[in-house]
Design an enzyme around this catalytic site. Structure first.
Site, PDB file in Angstrom:
ATOM      1  N   SER A  75       1.056  -0.535   0.188  1.00 35.74           N
ATOM      2  CA  SER A  75       0.090   0.123  -0.140  1.00 35.74           C
ATOM      3  C   SER A  75       1.098   1.447  -0.173  1.00 35.74           C
ATOM      4  CB  SER A  75      -0.263  -0.161   1.221  1.00 35.74           C
ATOM      5  OG  SER A  75      -1.092   0.790   2.315  1.00 35.74           O
ATOM      6  N   LYS A  76       0.047   2.585  -0.493  1.00 36.66           N
ATOM      7  CA  LYS A  76       0.792   3.611  -0.395  1.00 36.66           C
ATOM      8  C   LYS A  76       1.898   3.456   1.097  1.00 36.66           C
ATOM      9  CE  LYS A  76      -1.259   7.289  -1.521  1.00 36.66           C
ATOM     10  NZ  LYS A  76      -3.233   7.640  -0.956  1.00 36.66           N
ATOM     11  N   ARG A  77       1.004   3.487   1.773  1.00 35.45           N
ATOM     12  CA  ARG A  77       1.408   3.673   3.219  1.00 35.45           C
ATOM     13  C   ARG A  77       2.693   3.380   3.342  1.00 35.45           C
ATOM     14  NH1 ARG A  77      -1.863   4.972   6.905  1.00 35.45           N
ATOM     15  NH2 ARG A  77      -3.764   4.825   5.943  1.00 35.45           N
TER      16      ARG A  77
END
Ligand code: GLU
Length: 550
Positions: free
Chosen positions: A260-262
C-alpha cells in the site's frame, strides 16, 4: 453485443488513484486470456462512486495500461485503443441504462425503495451486536409499504435507496481458480442496488454492464469472491447469462503485509527521523503539512509530495503503482513478465517471457490459489538482465525518453553527445533506466551546491604523499590549458601527468579528480565526467575542493 462464441474479458478499475500492481496484473491476465483465444479485451471505468472519482485519475489508468503494452479492443478511446459498440465505457455515463433495469426490478417486486436513515440502521446494527446475533437488514417494513406511500415520500424528496429482494436460499459460487463454495441461506441480505445519490452500486452496475457488454469471463481479485453471490442472484432476477468467474490471488509484500501507499510514508518517515530533519527540504512539502505528517503516523503524503521528498532525500521509494515502476526506470516488458509470475507460471521452470508468449500460454489452470509475494529483489535482477543485454543504442534511446519525462534538468544541461557519453558509460552498470540519473545528480547540481562525501574526501584528497589535493593543484593549470574540452584531449593532458607523478597509476590522479568534481567515488569514467561537466564547472569544482580540503 459480441458475437456468440467469442471470449470477452474486461478490466473494470474504479478510478480512485493510480493503477496498483494488483490491478495491473488483473488487466494483464484478462488481456492475455482473451487475446490468446481470439477474443476481445474490454476496459470499463467504474466511476459511479462520485466521491472518489476523477477524470484525470481515469486517464492515468489509460496511460499506465498503454505503457505496459496492454491494449484494449473496446473501452474509452485513447491513443488508438478503445471505442466500440457497447459504450459509453464510463459507468457515470450509463445511469439511464441502469435506471431502466432498476425500474424493471421494482415493478416486478424484485427490488424496493427503502427510506431508513443512517441512524435507524446504526441502531439496529448496535442492537444485533448487543444481542450477539449477526446483523441482517430486515426489509419487511419497506416491502409492505404501499406504492402510493412510496411515491408520496419520494415526491417529498425523502432520501431513498433501492434494495434488491434477495431470494432466500444457499448460493453456490463456481470459480475456475478457487473451485466451488456455497454461502448458506441468509448470508446475503437485501443489499442496496441504487444509492441515495441516484447512482447504482458497484454490484448492480457490474452485472448490467457485464451482460450488455457481452463479457464471458470475469477475472478479478480474490477480494471480490463473495460479491459474486450478489452478482449471481441479480443475474437470475434479470434473466441474464452467467459469465465464467476466476478470482485471482492477491499480491502482498514479502512480509505478508498489503502493498500500500503507506509503505512509502514508512520509508520517508524512517529517513527523516534517522537524519533528524526538523524542516522539510525546500520545495518538497509545505510547513503545515510537514508538521501534521510528522505528528500523526496515519497522515499520508500525497503522490507528488512523497516523490519530491524522496528525490530531495535521495531515497528510493517502494514501488506500489505502475507509475512508480515507470518512474523508477523499470522496463514495461519486465514489469509485465514479473507481474505475470505473481500468481501464475508457465511451467517447465521458465521464468523469462514477453507479452506475446504470455498471451499464447496463459491459462487459468496454472493460476495459484494462495497469495503471491512480490519479490522486489528478483524484479530488479530481471530488469538488470534485460537492460545490460540490450544493444547500446536501444539503451541510450530508452534512457533519453526516461530522462525527458522524469529528469528534464539533465536533458536541459547536457548536449545530445554529452548525454550519449553518460548513457554509454552507465549502460553496463544500470539495473534500471533511472540509475544513471540518480547516481549522477552531481552533474546537474550547482558547482557550490553538491556535497562532498566526508570519507571519500578524507581518503582521496587529504591523505597520501603527495595528497590528492596536491595532485589537483598541479593538474589545475594543465587542465586550464586544454583547448578542446573533450574526453580524448583531457586524457592526453592527464595521462602524462599520472605517468610522471603517480607511477603511471591513473587511479591515483583520477580518484581525487572524481571526488573533487562529483563529491564521491563513483561516476562515469573520469575523462567522460569532466567532458560532460564542461571546462568552467570542472575547474570551479577543483578550486572548491582545493580550498575546502587543502
Ligand atoms: N471496480 C471494481 C474494482 O476496482 C471491479 C471489480 C470487478 O472486476 O468486478 O475493484
Amino acid at each position: 453485443m459480441s458475437t456468440a462464441g467469442t471470449i470477452v474479458t474486461r478490466f473494470a478499475p474504479s478510478p480512485s488513484g493510480h493503477l496498483h500492481v494488483g490491478g495491473a496484473r488483473t488487466a494483464l491476465f484478462c488481456w492475455a486470456y482473451a487475446k490468446g483465444r481470439g477474443g476481445k479485451f474490454l476496459l470499463r471505468i467504474e466511476d459511479t462512486d462520485q466521491k472518489r472519482s476523477s477524470d484525470a485519475a481515469s486517464l492515468g489508468f489509460l496511460k499506465d495500461l498503454k505503457w505496459l503494452g496492454i491494449d484494449w479492443d473496446e473501452g474509452p478511446a485513447f491513443e488508438g485503443c478503445g471505442g466500440g459498440p457497447n459504450g459509453p465505457y464510463f459507468q457515470s455515463e450509463r445511469v439511464d441504462t441502469y435506471n431502466r433495469y432498476l425500474t424493471q426490478l421494482v415493478d416486478a417486486g424484485k427490488a424496493y425503495y427503502a427510506f431508513d436513515t443512517a441512524e435507524e440502521l446504526e441502531r439496529k446494527r448496535a442492537a444485533a451486536k448487543a444481542a450477539g446475533v449477526a446483523y441482517r437488514y430486515d426489509g419487511s417494513e419497506s416491502i409492505a409499504r404501499p406504492k402510493v406511500e412510496v411515491e408520496r415520500l419520494l415526491a417529498e424528496g425523502r432520501p431513498a435507496v433501492i434494495r434488491f429482494r434477495t431470494p432466500v436460499g444457499p448460493i453456490t459460487i463456481k470459480d475456475e481458480i478457487l473451485g466451488e463454495a456455497t454461502l448458506p441461506a441468509g448470508e446475503v441480505d437485501d443489499f442496496v442496488i441504487r444509492k441515495a445519490d441516484g447512482f447504482p452500486t458497484y454490484h448492480f452496475a457490474v452485472v448490467i454492464d457485464d451482460e450488455l457488454m457481452g463479457v464471458t469471463h470475469v477475472l478479478r481479485a480474490q477480494e471480490h469472491f463473495n460479491n459474486t453471490a450478489k452478482h449471481m442472484v441479480l443475474q437470475d432476477a434479470l434473466g441474464f447469462r452467467r459469465p465464467t468467474y476466476g478470482h485471482l490471488p492477491l499480491i502482498f509484500n514479502p512480509d505478508g503485509s498489503k502493498m500500500s501507499k503507506r509503505d512509502k510514508d514508512k520509508v520517508l518517515r524512517k529517513t527523516v527521523t534517522e537524519r533528524k530533519l526538523a524542516e522539510p527540504p525546500a520545495g518538497t512539502v509545505g510547513a503545515e503539512r510537514w508538521k501534521a505528517w510528522l505528528a500523526d503516523k496515519n497522515t499520508q503524503l500525497d503522490y507528488e509530495e512523497a516523490n519530491r521528498l524522496a528525490t530531495a532525500l535521495d531515497v528510493p521509494l517502494p514501488e506500489i503503482n505502475v507509475d512508480d515502476f515507470r518512474r523508477s526506470g523499470y522496463l514495461p516488458e519486465v514489469v509485465c513478465n514479473f507481474l505475470a509470475l505473481n500468481g501464475w507460471s508457465p511451467g517447465e521452470n521458465r521464468e523469462k517471457f514477453d507479452n506475446a508468449f504470455l498471451r499464447g500460454a496463459f491459462d487459468l489452470s496454472r493460476v495459484v490459489k494462495t497469495p503471491a509475494k512480490f519479490d522486489r529483489v528478483k524484479l530488479l535482477s530481471f530488469d538488470c538482465d534485460a537492460i545490460t543485454s540490450m544493444p547500446r543504442e536501444r539503451f541510450v534511446a530508452l534512457a533519453r525518453a526516461h530522462g525527458e519525462v522524469f529528469h528534464p534538468e539533465f536533458m536541459r544541461k547536457l548536449t545530445p553527445s554529452q548525454f550519449e557519453a553518460l548513457a554509454g558509460a552507465s549502460h553496463e552498470r544500470s539495473k534500471t533506466l533511472d540509475d544513471m540519473f540518480r547516481g549522477n545528480r552531481f552533474l546537474v547540481l550547482g558547482d557550490e551546491a553538491f556535497a562532498y562525501d566526508a570519507k571519500a574526501a578524507e581518503k582521496n584528497l587529504k591523505t597520501g604523499e603527495p595528497s590528492g589535493v596536491a595532485h589537483l593543484r598541479a593538474l589545475r593549470p594543465l587542465l586550464a590549458e586544454v583547448k578542446a574540452w573533450e574526453a580524448g584531449a583531457l586524457e592526453a593532458a592527464i595521462k602524462p601527468y599520472a605517468d610522471a607523478n603517480a607511477g603511471g597509476q591513473l587511479g591515483k590522479v583520477a580518484q581525487p579528480l572524481r571526488v573533487a568534481v562529483s563529491g564521491g567515488t563513483v561516476s562515469p569514467p573520469i575523462f567522460d565526467t569532466l567532458a560532460i561537466l564542461g571546462r568552467e564547472s570542472s575547474l570551479a569544482r577543483i578550486d572548491r575542493a582545493v580550498k575546502t580540503f587543502g
